[in-house]
Motif scaffolding. Structure first.
Motif, PDB file in Angstrom:
ATOM      1  N   TYR A 117      44.529  17.350-131.135  1.00 29.63           N
ATOM      2  CA  TYR A 117      43.807  17.213-129.864  1.00 29.63           C
ATOM      3  C   TYR A 117      42.481  17.968-129.918  1.00 29.63           C
ATOM      4  O   TYR A 117      41.433  17.432-129.516  1.00 29.63           O
ATOM      5  CB  TYR A 117      44.673  17.724-128.722  1.00 29.63           C
ATOM      6  N   LEU A 198      48.854  12.543-124.585  1.00 33.78           N
ATOM      7  CA  LEU A 198      48.218  11.827-123.482  1.00 33.78           C
ATOM      8  C   LEU A 198      46.775  12.291-123.278  1.00 33.78           C
ATOM      9  O   LEU A 198      45.885  11.479-122.988  1.00 33.78           O
ATOM     10  CB  LEU A 198      49.033  12.009-122.199  1.00 33.78           C
ATOM     11  N   LEU A 199      46.541  13.592-123.413  1.00 32.57           N
ATOM     12  CA  LEU A 199      45.174  14.102-123.290  1.00 32.57           C
ATOM     13  C   LEU A 199      44.268  13.545-124.389  1.00 32.57           C
ATOM     14  O   LEU A 199      43.095  13.240-124.148  1.00 32.57           O
ATOM     15  CB  LEU A 199      45.186  15.635-123.342  1.00 32.57           C
ATOM     16  N   SER A 200      44.814  13.412-125.582  1.00 36.73           N
ATOM     17  CA  SER A 200      44.031  12.832-126.679  1.00 36.73           C
ATOM     18  C   SER A 200      43.677  11.380-126.382  1.00 36.73           C
ATOM     19  O   SER A 200      42.528  10.947-126.584  1.00 36.73           O
ATOM     20  CB  SER A 200      44.818  12.930-127.988  1.00 36.73           C
ATOM     21  N   LEU A 201      44.654  10.616-125.887  1.00 34.64           N
ATOM     22  CA  LEU A 201      44.384   9.227-125.528  1.00 34.64           C
ATOM     23  C   LEU A 201      43.353   9.141-124.405  1.00 34.64           C
ATOM     24  O   LEU A 201      42.462   8.283-124.425  1.00 34.64           O
ATOM     25  CB  LEU A 201      45.683   8.543-125.106  1.00 34.64           C
ATOM     26  N   HIS A 202      43.465  10.027-123.422  1.00 31.58           N
ATOM     27  CA  HIS A 202      42.524  10.027-122.298  1.00 31.58           C
ATOM     28  C   HIS A 202      41.105  10.316-122.780  1.00 31.58           C
ATOM     29  O   HIS A 202      40.144   9.665-122.338  1.00 31.58           O
ATOM     30  CB  HIS A 202      42.958  11.061-121.267  1.00 31.58           C
ATOM     31  N   HIS A 203      40.969  11.257-123.685  1.00 29.73           N
ATOM     32  CA  HIS A 203      39.636  11.597-124.199  1.00 29.73           C
ATOM     33  C   HIS A 203      39.042  10.425-124.977  1.00 29.73           C
ATOM     34  O   HIS A 203      37.841  10.156-124.875  1.00 29.73           O
ATOM     35  CB  HIS A 203      39.717  12.837-125.079  1.00 29.73           C
ATOM     36  N   HIS A 205      39.687   7.209-124.522  1.00 28.24           N
ATOM     37  CA  HIS A 205      39.319   6.153-123.582  1.00 28.24           C
ATOM     38  C   HIS A 205      38.038   6.495-122.833  1.00 28.24           C
ATOM     39  O   HIS A 205      37.271   5.603-122.458  1.00 28.24           O
ATOM     40  CB  HIS A 205      40.448   5.909-122.586  1.00 28.24           C
ATOM     41  N   GLN A 206      37.794   7.771-122.614  1.00 27.53           N
ATOM     42  CA  GLN A 206      36.565   8.171-121.936  1.00 27.53           C
ATOM     43  C   GLN A 206      35.325   7.859-122.763  1.00 27.53           C
ATOM     44  O   GLN A 206      34.256   7.627-122.216  1.00 27.53           O
ATOM     45  CB  GLN A 206      36.589   9.672-121.627  1.00 27.53           C
TER      46      GLN A 206
END
Length: 322
Positions: A117, A198-203, A205-206
């Motif tokens: 991450y 999930l935080l990695s995926l969110h970053h 997608h941003q």
């Protein structure tokens, strides 16, 4: 004779022998897979990078669990009279290291996903820039779970079970201790790992809208593949490893359900080298190089001319005709 000084021959019970045979076959297959994996690491040192620190630590726990199984298997098949004190030490070691190594893998996978991450968010090699912090975390992950098991034994919060002909177990003495143990050994590391995934995926997608440079696009593609690798590997681990961790505080490992949980765990150990090799491009390349070299050797061996050896009778007949 006093039980404290008497010796006894330790062996498996007939019921345990029936359940230990499939585990033995799985462990032998797992040993072969891990041996091939270790050969790959020695032959191709390019995969031995600092960024693989937690992956190698995870593989080491697999090897230690296999070593533990084979040592205890030999110990119970060895017809030698064992003193009581030695038996108790071995029994405690069997129970403690089983739980310790299981708990260790939870936190190793958590550390792996935290580092990935940070690598995705900050875009640099965290293993090189935070070497001291990672080494401190590495030591704490190995020492704190072991110390916690010793504290539980010293304060009498766990009870040693040593059934004749079966596996040794350390079970908590109350429901409160069971819940506390599960929270720290399973739920906290698993939940934190899922949060960081999930935080990695969110970053990622941003940053999907950034297409200014090809380098940025390639980097985001690399990060997506990295998160996907972690998610697939962690899903396999949760499915095959979780039953053993969740059953430990509540269920004896000598029962049918406990044996099934152990079989799933050793299946996961067998699949680990395959999963790591399939999900990581560096290991896939080493397997492909090995396969190509083997195929070239086979083709060279098959195409080499076979010398024709003529017998003495054939040579004499040829000279006579001439």
């Amino acid at each position: 004779m006093n039980n404290e000084t008497s010796c006894k021959i330790i062996h498996w019970s007939h019921q345990t022998i029936g359940t230990i045979r499939p585990i033995l076959c799985i462990c032998l297959l797992a040993t072969v897979n891990h041996l091939i994996f270790q050969i790959q690491l020695k032959v191709f040192p390019t995969v031995q990078k600092r960024s693989m620190l937690w992956v190698y630590a995870y593989i080491v726990t697999d090897l230690l669990l296999l070593l533990r199984f084979f040592l205890l298997y030999i110990y119970r098949w060895w017809p030698r009279c064992i003193p009581h004190v030695v038996r108790m030490l071995i029994c405690y070691g069997e129970a403690v290291f089983d739980n310790y190594l299981n708990q260790l893998q939870c936190y190793i996978l958590l550390a792996l996903n935290i580092c990935r991450y940070l690598q995705i968010v900050h875009g640099h090699n965290v293993y090189a820039s935070n070497r001291l912090i990672i080494m401190i975390a590495y030591c704490l992950i190995y020492f704190l779970p072991f110390i916690s098991h010793i504290v539980m034994i010293v304060f009498g919060w766990t009870l040693l079970q040593n059934p004749p002909g079966g596996f040794c177990n350390l079970l908590p003495i109350s429901l409160v201790i069971c819940v506390v143990f599960l929270v720290f050994s399973y739920f906290i590391p698993v939940c934190l790992t899922l949060i960081f995934l999930l935080l990695s995926l969110h970053h990622i997608h941003q940053t999907d809208g950034i297409h200014a440079q090809e380098i940025v696009d390639a980097r985001q593609k690399y990060y997506r593949r990295l998160v996907l690798q972690s998610a697939i590997f962690y899903t396999i681990w949760l499915v095959l490893w979780s039953p053993n961790l969740l059953l430990f505080p509540f269920y004896c490992k000598n029962g049918r359900i406990g044996n099934l949980a152990k079989i799933l765990r050793y299946i996961n150990i067998t699949l680990d080298p395959i999963a790591i090799s399939a999900l990581d491009r560096r290991f896939l390349q080493t397997w492909q190089l090995t396969g190509n070299q083997c195929r070239r050797w086979l083709r060279r061996h098959q195409s080499s001319p076979v010398p024709v050896i003529l017998s003495t009778h054939t040579i004499e007949h040829s000279l006579t005709v001439n």
